[in-house]
Each structure stands twice: as C-alpha cells, then as structure tokens.
Design a protein around this motif. Structure first.
Motif, PDB file in Angstrom:
ATOM      1  N   LEU A 265       0.847  -1.205   0.000  1.00  0.00           N
ATOM      2  CA  LEU A 265       0.000   0.000   0.000  1.00  0.00           C
ATOM      3  C   LEU A 265       0.879   1.250   0.000  1.00  0.00           C
ATOM      4  O   LEU A 265       0.491   2.307   0.507  1.00  0.00           O
ATOM      5  CB  LEU A 265      -0.932  -0.010   1.221  1.00  0.00           C
ATOM      6  N   ALA A 266       2.069   1.125  -0.608  1.00  0.00           N
ATOM      7  CA  ALA A 266       3.079   2.188  -0.560  1.00  0.00           C
ATOM      8  C   ALA A 266       2.541   3.544  -1.013  1.00  0.00           C
ATOM      9  O   ALA A 266       2.910   4.579  -0.474  1.00  0.00           O
ATOM     10  CB  ALA A 266       4.288   1.799  -1.411  1.00  0.00           C
ATOM     11  N   ALA A 267       1.670   3.533  -2.013  1.00  0.00           N
ATOM     12  CA  ALA A 267       1.217   4.799  -2.592  1.00  0.00           C
ATOM     13  C   ALA A 267      -0.103   5.265  -2.003  1.00  0.00           C
ATOM     14  O   ALA A 267      -0.644   6.281  -2.401  1.00  0.00           O
ATOM     15  CB  ALA A 267       1.079   4.649  -4.105  1.00  0.00           C
ATOM     16  N   ASN A 268      -0.632   4.488  -1.052  1.00  0.00           N
ATOM     17  CA  ASN A 268      -1.936   4.819  -0.479  1.00  0.00           C
ATOM     18  C   ASN A 268      -1.826   5.832   0.656  1.00  0.00           C
ATOM     19  O   ASN A 268      -0.846   5.856   1.395  1.00  0.00           O
ATOM     20  CB  ASN A 268      -2.616   3.553   0.072  1.00  0.00           C
TER      21      ASN A 268
ATOM     22  N   ASP B 235      -7.246   5.594   0.905  1.00  0.00           N
ATOM     23  CA  ASP B 235      -7.956   6.351  -0.125  1.00  0.00           C
ATOM     24  C   ASP B 235      -8.278   5.514  -1.358  1.00  0.00           C
ATOM     25  O   ASP B 235      -9.198   5.825  -2.097  1.00  0.00           O
ATOM     26  CB  ASP B 235      -7.138   7.595  -0.526  1.00  0.00           C
ATOM     27  N   MET B 236      -7.526   4.434  -1.591  1.00  0.00           N
ATOM     28  CA  MET B 236      -7.754   3.654  -2.818  1.00  0.00           C
ATOM     29  C   MET B 236      -8.353   2.279  -2.571  1.00  0.00           C
ATOM     30  O   MET B 236      -9.078   1.763  -3.418  1.00  0.00           O
ATOM     31  CB  MET B 236      -6.449   3.525  -3.609  1.00  0.00           C
ATOM     32  N   VAL B 237      -7.998   1.653  -1.458  1.00  0.00           N
ATOM     33  CA  VAL B 237      -8.526   0.307  -1.172  1.00  0.00           C
ATOM     34  C   VAL B 237      -8.785   0.146   0.321  1.00  0.00           C
ATOM     35  O   VAL B 237      -8.299   0.912   1.144  1.00  0.00           O
ATOM     36  CB  VAL B 237      -7.541  -0.814  -1.597  1.00  0.00           C
ATOM     37  N   ASP B 238      -9.536  -0.893   0.632  1.00  0.00           N
ATOM     38  CA  ASP B 238      -9.780  -1.303   2.015  1.00  0.00           C
ATOM     39  C   ASP B 238      -9.447  -2.797   2.021  1.00  0.00           C
ATOM     40  O   ASP B 238     -10.139  -3.586   1.394  1.00  0.00           O
ATOM     41  CB  ASP B 238     -11.258  -1.044   2.339  1.00  0.00           C
ATOM     42  N   VAL B 239      -8.348  -3.161   2.671  1.00  0.00           N
ATOM     43  CA  VAL B 239      -7.943  -4.582   2.646  1.00  0.00           C
ATOM     44  C   VAL B 239      -7.808  -5.130   4.064  1.00  0.00           C
ATOM     45  O   VAL B 239      -7.535  -4.394   5.008  1.00  0.00           O
ATOM     46  CB  VAL B 239      -6.616  -4.822   1.876  1.00  0.00           C
TER      47      VAL B 239
ATOM     48  N   ALA C  30       2.376  10.580  -4.988  1.00  0.00           N
ATOM     49  CA  ALA C  30       2.111   9.329  -4.259  1.00  0.00           C
ATOM     50  C   ALA C  30       3.341   8.418  -4.184  1.00  0.00           C
ATOM     51  O   ALA C  30       3.479   7.651  -3.233  1.00  0.00           O
ATOM     52  CB  ALA C  30       0.945   8.578  -4.896  1.00  0.00           C
ATOM     53  N   VAL C  31       4.199   8.472  -5.184  1.00  0.00           N
ATOM     54  CA  VAL C  31       5.447   7.699  -5.136  1.00  0.00           C
ATOM     55  C   VAL C  31       6.607   8.666  -5.351  1.00  0.00           C
ATOM     56  O   VAL C  31       6.716   9.294  -6.415  1.00  0.00           O
ATOM     57  CB  VAL C  31       5.486   6.583  -6.199  1.00  0.00           C
TER      58      VAL C  31
ATOM     59  N   GLN D 292      -8.182 -10.188   1.928  1.00  0.00           N
ATOM     60  CA  GLN D 292      -9.389  -9.837   1.198  1.00  0.00           C
ATOM     61  C   GLN D 292      -9.464  -8.343   0.945  1.00  0.00           C
ATOM     62  O   GLN D 292      -8.862  -7.543   1.664  1.00  0.00           O
ATOM     63  CB  GLN D 292     -10.625 -10.334   1.929  1.00  0.00           C
ATOM     64  N   GLY D 293     -10.172  -8.000  -0.113  1.00  0.00           N
ATOM     65  CA  GLY D 293     -10.293  -6.593  -0.482  1.00  0.00           C
ATOM     66  C   GLY D 293     -10.907  -6.460  -1.859  1.00  0.00           C
ATOM     67  O   GLY D 293     -11.451  -7.419  -2.405  1.00  0.00           O
ATOM     68  N   PRO D 294     -10.819  -5.255  -2.433  1.00  0.00           N
ATOM     69  CA  PRO D 294     -11.452  -5.031  -3.731  1.00  0.00           C
ATOM     70  C   PRO D 294     -10.650  -5.669  -4.862  1.00  0.00           C
ATOM     71  O   PRO D 294      -9.449  -5.449  -4.974  1.00  0.00           O
ATOM     72  CB  PRO D 294     -11.460  -3.509  -3.856  1.00  0.00           C
TER      73      PRO D 294
ATOM     74  N   GLU E  29      -9.428   2.616  -8.791  1.00  0.00           N
ATOM     75  CA  GLU E  29      -8.535   2.975  -7.700  1.00  0.00           C
ATOM     76  C   GLU E  29      -7.811   1.762  -7.133  1.00  0.00           C
ATOM     77  O   GLU E  29      -6.622   1.836  -6.809  1.00  0.00           O
ATOM     78  CB  GLU E  29      -9.332   3.670  -6.590  1.00  0.00           C
TER      79      GLU E  29
END
Lengths: 438, 438
Positions: A140-143, A296-300, B26-27, B303-305, B310
C-alpha cells in the motif's frame, strides 16, 4: 554470488524453527554462521559445529562473518537492546521479532540504521505470520492510510471468544487460557492491552509517519468485560473484541494540512469494542489476528496466525529473504525502517479526545421509581443522545438491574463526563462498563 | 538521485488514476515522461504537455526517457504484447495489470526480462488492490505452499451473492449485474471462469514453480448454478462460490519428490463450490476478492477489492514504488518474474484427476417407486458413498423432484462416471449439477 551470512541470537522455539528451515534451504543463498543461546548444549534437533555457538549474544555484533543479525532474545532493554545497538554500529543488518524493543527504542535504532546504511526489518513483531508490515509499507506504498483496525493480541481474542461461546466470566476464562498456555502466569502484558499497543505503535509509525511510542497509545484492557456484556452484545448482533485502532484525526476544514499524514494528529487506541457482525473483524475467533487497512484507494484485510513458533519464523524468514534479495541487487541505498527518514517522523501527541463513535454503556441501575429518568436526564445534560436502550430484570433477587444504552455518535470525553456524573448519584451501583461500537 | 522515468500506455480509468496519484506525489522520486492513448485530446482531469503524448503506444518502447513502461492496454495479444516485447528488448522495466497477457505469454516475457536484466511486475493482474503477489512471493517467501483457495472474480461473486440473498435465478441475476456494470455485455470471460483461471495460473506459477498457462486450469463457470442449489446449500449451512484452487498433488508415499514444488504435479481448478460457513471464504460477498494461502508454517487470508480503477491503480503504484526502491538500491540482479528463474519452472500437466473432496450432487429424480434405489445403487457401483441425502417434494406439479447428495470424499472421476451412468437410466431428468464441498 556470496551467500548472506546470518547470526542468530536466541534459539528458542522461533529460533530453532528459523534454523531448521534455513538448513533445509528455505531461503536460497544464505548461510548460518553464528548462533547465540544461554544453553548451547541443549538438543534442539539440529546440528551445528560447536565453534559456531556462543553463550554471549553480544559476540555476534563483532563477528566479521555476520552480515545479518537475527535478534530473537526479546525484551525492550537489556541484552536485546545492547546487541542491536552494537550490531548496527558495526554495520550489520537486523531482523527482529521484538515489538517491545521497537516500540520503546525504535526511533534511536532507526537513526542508527540510517547512519550506518543498514536495514532493520521486523515483520515478525506485528501479527506474527501475517505479512502486515510488508503489505502496509510496500503493498500500500502509494496509499493514503485513513485508519487501521486490528486484532493484534491472540491471548485477548482467545479469552473474549471463549467468554462469548461458553458464557463464562473473565477470571474463569483467563484461568483456562493459562492452563492451555495461551496466557502467561502474569497475564498483564497481554490482557491489559500493552502488547497490542506496542504493535499498533509500529503500524502507526509506518502508516502515518509517527515516531513509534507505545506511550502514545490510549490503552484499556479486557478485565472489565463481563459475561453479561456478551449477552447484550448478542442482542445487538455484535461481539466484543479488543481492537487496536489508529486513525488520522481530521481537523476542522480550515486546516487541510491535517491530512498530510505527518501532522501528528493521529489517535491510537487499544480498547475492548462492541463489533457489529457486519464487520469482518467480528468473525475473527480464537488466537487468530487480523488487520484492516482503510485507505484512499482500497480497504484490505489480512488475517492469520498472530503467534506461535512457525508463524513467527515464517515472518523472520521472509525478512531474511528480502535482505538476501537486497544484497543481490546492490544495496546502495537501504529502505527506511519506518517507511521514511527518521528526520521526517513527527512526535505523536497523546490525545485524550479520541475519534467520535457510538458507545455501548452498561450501568447497574437501582430498581426504584425514577431511576431511569435520572440516568437519561444526566446523559442528555452531557450531550449523550441515546439510540437504543435495553433493560433486564434484576438478577438473583438483587435490587439492581443491568441497563445498556447504545448512544449516537459522540466524543469519548462526553461519555466519561457523563459516567462521572452518573456515579455520583445514588441510583447506580458499581460495575459499569463502556465500549465504542464499531 | 535520478528520478524514475515512467511511460504509461493506456490512459483509461486505471491509467488516469495512476497519473493523477503520481502527479500528486504518491510515489517519491518518479516522473511521468510519456503517455500513450488512442484519444490524446480527451479531458482526463489532468494536464501534461502535448509533446509527451503519443497515439502510438509502441513509440514508448523506443524512448530513451522511459525507465519503466506501465502497460494498461489489456488483451493477451496485439499491441500490449508487441509493446511489452519491444520494451523488454530495449531494457525497460515493465509494470502491467494484464493477466491475459501473462497467462498466455508469461514464460516468453519472463525469459526476455531475465535476458535483459529487467523487472516485470504485475501486482494488479491478480485480485486488484489486494497485494497478493507480494504477500505470496515475498511475505511467504520461505514457506512451502500446500494450497491456494481464491475468490478471484468479482462478477461471479456478485452474481452468486445476489442469487443467494434474492433467491433469484442465474439469467435474471446476470441481467442485473450487466445493468449495474458488474458484468460485460458478453459475460463469457467472467462467468465461464476464464478470468479467474488466468489469475490462478499466475499465483500457481509463483507458489509451485509452474510455467503459467491458463490452459492448465480445469475451468467450469457458474451458469449451471440454479436458485434451488442455494436453497439446498442453506440447509447444509453453506453458500456457493466460484473458487479458484491450486494444490500440490501428494503422490504415493514412495515418491517423496512430489512435494518439492517443482514436480509438475499441481492441480489447478476453477469451479463453483459448496463452501461451508466455517470457511472464511463463505463470508466473502459481492465484488470482493479473497485469497487464502495454506502453507507449512502459516495459513493466511487476504481480502479486499478485486477490481475498480482505484484498487487497480493502488497495485500498479505499489509496483512502481518497488521499482523506485530497486533503482535506488543498485539494481545489479533483478528479481525473477515468477519467483525463480524461467529455466527452473516446470510445465504443468493438465490433470483430469483432481484432488479428492466431498461432493454435492443434485439430480432431478422421477417421482416413481424404486427411483431412489436405482440411483443409490449406481452411486455405490461407482464407489461414491453417501454422507447426507435430502429430497424435496415435486415442484409445480412436475413428475420430477430434486434430490441432493453430499458424498464422502472421492475423486472427481468417480462422480463424473456415476453421473454418466445415472443419465443413462430413465429415472433422471435433465438439469443435473455437482460441486465439490470445501
């Protein structure tokens, strides 16, 4: 290509598993060169030449044939600290499973690592065999991380799950956990939430650019959770779990700087929570750990074994494999210990005001006319507004009866002030409990 | 330190999100130098100088100011393949979200990457925003993987979850999924399990040292799953999910070589399964993806999207962040595309005999004396032994009634042979379904 030369300090359950797997070729291009243990004659089921063993762990910091020191001694101070300091000073890379060490001395050790261009890795320090450090810092480096929710202590989760399924009390269940080896004779470190707080402080450091410090985590253990709380929880389609949470506190809209991740406005809390069954965390049972990252981009969500020799060894070995890969790729600039340079980490502020949430409040109410009216008016005076209320009949002929409120969203300070006011009136008996609802 | 120079081919939903996040910092230490899209004049909500755009994606393979090519064009062949081949030949690193490309040409491209000392990364190709490639290849680097169970296709999982909660039929639910944009107008790629098979083949390559090849995956889609199967599943405290499974086939004990992970004896299957509620995978609903890794040291679930702009961008950006870190660390030896050198990958064998399991069999049985006896004796003849049987009354005045068996553990061949024999007798009507129980 030279092999990565590994010295291991502390050869107990985890260390033995690491050695056996390395000897079996689990990580290519590695060689165990040194081992340190108090008892070097114990039969551990593997053979290494006597010349490679020492009883003095500090020796490993000085050996030329150690590229990586694997610290499995444990403890925030003492030998573990001396050894890691000395090894870093001698430009050795570190792999450790020692959350207590990093939650207390992480900043100093990260500085030392940076200064000496060393890598310090600690996947095994948080959530055992689940690769959460890697997932957070690289996957999730960029999250932009908004919130972390974790079940980080297997002992507490085992006790709470047992209380839930057996309907038993806290003390009784703690004894069972101790008999099964899931809790220590002195269980304070686990049941008071300290272990979870140390782990959370490391995740927060990476996620939010905080200096890790377990003292910044507001911590409340599970000893106030009673069998009756599980009964009420069931009625609300919820369970009770010790949740470690960290989140960025969003300031008023005028101050948009607070979402930069380095503002210091991060709240870290470990406390028992009422977890609704709609949350994945409600399904985490027994000694299993789980961590949820909301970004901001995913929920894991990651789940797996949070402790145990093999699980911890799996994480230690993954760190060794990473180091081996880094060695091959040249090692010119080493990655930062907490995801950014120590100079960029900010001191976190101990917050007493934590994120607003709904609250579960259990009171013991005198069975007398007007009791409920007194309570609800005090709650209203403190701006605590009630969404649901459940009252049970008095138990065992007592003149008090348990009553539970689920509040609308409010700050913890409102709840605490209301509880102080409630305890001052004559309709409330001892044995009060409150938990956020998530 | 030089910035990592990035060329992006394909600027749709995912590409736009990647660009916006990179422009937002972001990076660290990255610069977008080139963009390729069919329509370069479209307003995408960000500004880049016209000179950096091209309509011809293949140009990006030749530009000196591209260190990393991000391929977001898609498709197993055509421009995506030509571009990645040319870019690797010109010693450019690759980040791609293209599962179809790698499941078909992965071996060739990995060889090309190795030859040119390039990194080829594809976190976004499997399970979208969940860092499963990293968790498997690095987080579990030292583990011996026994089995992978995955919910890898959000479209199928959405349809199956909808059928479960609404009690609706397959065709009807597919139409809803199409209306909501969760299924394509031609849904074949998703609902027939091809997408999941491509993803599974990539995970298998890393886990078991197989040459990735989607054709090695035994694939059966969800179109035979009927509303009535969910009713029966409920009675067995189970749900129905399209599960992608890969596991090492343990040979007879005399042949211990089969557990080395490079024996070729790996079974890969995508098919609808009856998933008991005791499995975490039963709780995965809607378009969410999940992957479970069972290993010698740990059992972890992520688990996740699994899809969305995104989520996919999150994975692409993590790959870019990794590349940036590798560039800084010197880049002498690049990590292998599938976790080991292509020369070490073995061709997998298309297996018709898959792992033994319990099976769910639904038949339509003629409502006549002796029907059940005929069926059970045919099952017995084929060594299919019954653990549970449930028979419902005839529906809508039909002269057939559904009957379901849960078998004891047996091989799929036994089930298939029994079904062939059953279909030859006059007591079975059309509309038969069978699924493994996990």
């Amino acid at each position: 290509m030279d092999s990565l030369k590994i010295g291991i300090a502390g050869v107990g359950t985890v260390g033995t598993c690491v050695v056996v797997k390395l000897l079996g070729g689990a990580v290519k291009d590695t060689t165990i060169t040194r081992l340190a243990a108090r008892d070097i004659n114990k039969d551990r089921g593997f053979k290494m030449p006597e010349s490679q063993w020492t009883q003095n762990a500090l020796d490993l910091a000085d050996e030329d044939d150690v590229d990586v020191l694997v610290e499995l001694i444990g403890g925030a101070d003492g030998t573990a600290l001396d050894l890691v300091r000395a090894a870093l000073a001698n430009k050795k890379h570190i792999v450790t499973a020692n959350k207590a060490l990093l939650a207390k001395h992480g900043v100093e050790l990260a500085e030392l690592a940076e200064k000496n261009n060393c890598i310090l890795k600690y996947e095994a320090a948080v959530a055992g065999g689940i690769p959460v450090i890697k997932a957070l810092s690289e996957g999730l480096a960029a999250n932009n991380i908004f919130r972390i929710n974790g079940i980080l202590n297997g002992t507490c989760n085992f006790i709470l799950t047992e209380m839930e399924t057996k309907g038993a009390g806290y003390e009784e269940t703690l004894s069972i956990a101790q008999e099964l080896g899931y809790a220590e004779d002195d269980p304070t470190f686990d049941v008071e939430g300290i272990d979870a707080a140390q782990k959370l402080s490391l995740l927060s450091a990476i996620a939010f650019g905080q200096k890790p410090n377990e003292n910044d985590v507001l911590t409340r253990g599970i000893s106030d959770v009673a069998a009756i709380d599980f009964e009420f929880a069931k009625g609300f389609e919820a369970v009770i779990r010790l949740i470690a949470r960290a989140e960025k506190k969003i300031k008023s809209e005028s101050s948009s700087a607070s979402i930069s991740g380095t503002s210091g406005e991060v709240v870290q809390v470990v406390e028992p929570c009422l977890v609704r069954k709609t949350s994945v965390l409600s399904g985490i049972s027994g000694v299993t750990n789980a961590v949820q990252f909301e970004t901001d981009m995913v929920d894991v969500i990651l789940q797996g074994p949070g402790a145990g020799g093999e699980a911890t060894a799996s994480a230690v070995l993954a760190d060794i494999a990473d180091l081996s890969q880094f060695m091959k790729s040249g090692m010119r600039v080493t990655p930062h210990v907490f995801g950014r340079s120590v100079s960029e980490l900010v001191a976190s502020q101990s917050e007493t005001e934590v994120m607003p949430s709904q609250w579960y409040i259990r009171l013991n109410l005198k069975d007398a006319p007007g009791s409920m009216a007194k309570v609800t008016s005090i709650l209203a005076e403190h701006d605590v507004s009630i969404e649901e209320a459940v009252q049970r009949g008095p138990q065992n002929g007592e003149d008090h009866r348990p009553v539970v409120f689920i509040t609308h969203k409010c700050e913890k300070s409102a709840i605490k002030n209301a509880l102080v006011a409630l305890e001052a009136i004559d309709v409330i008996a001892k044995d009060v409990n409150y938990m956020p609802v998530i």
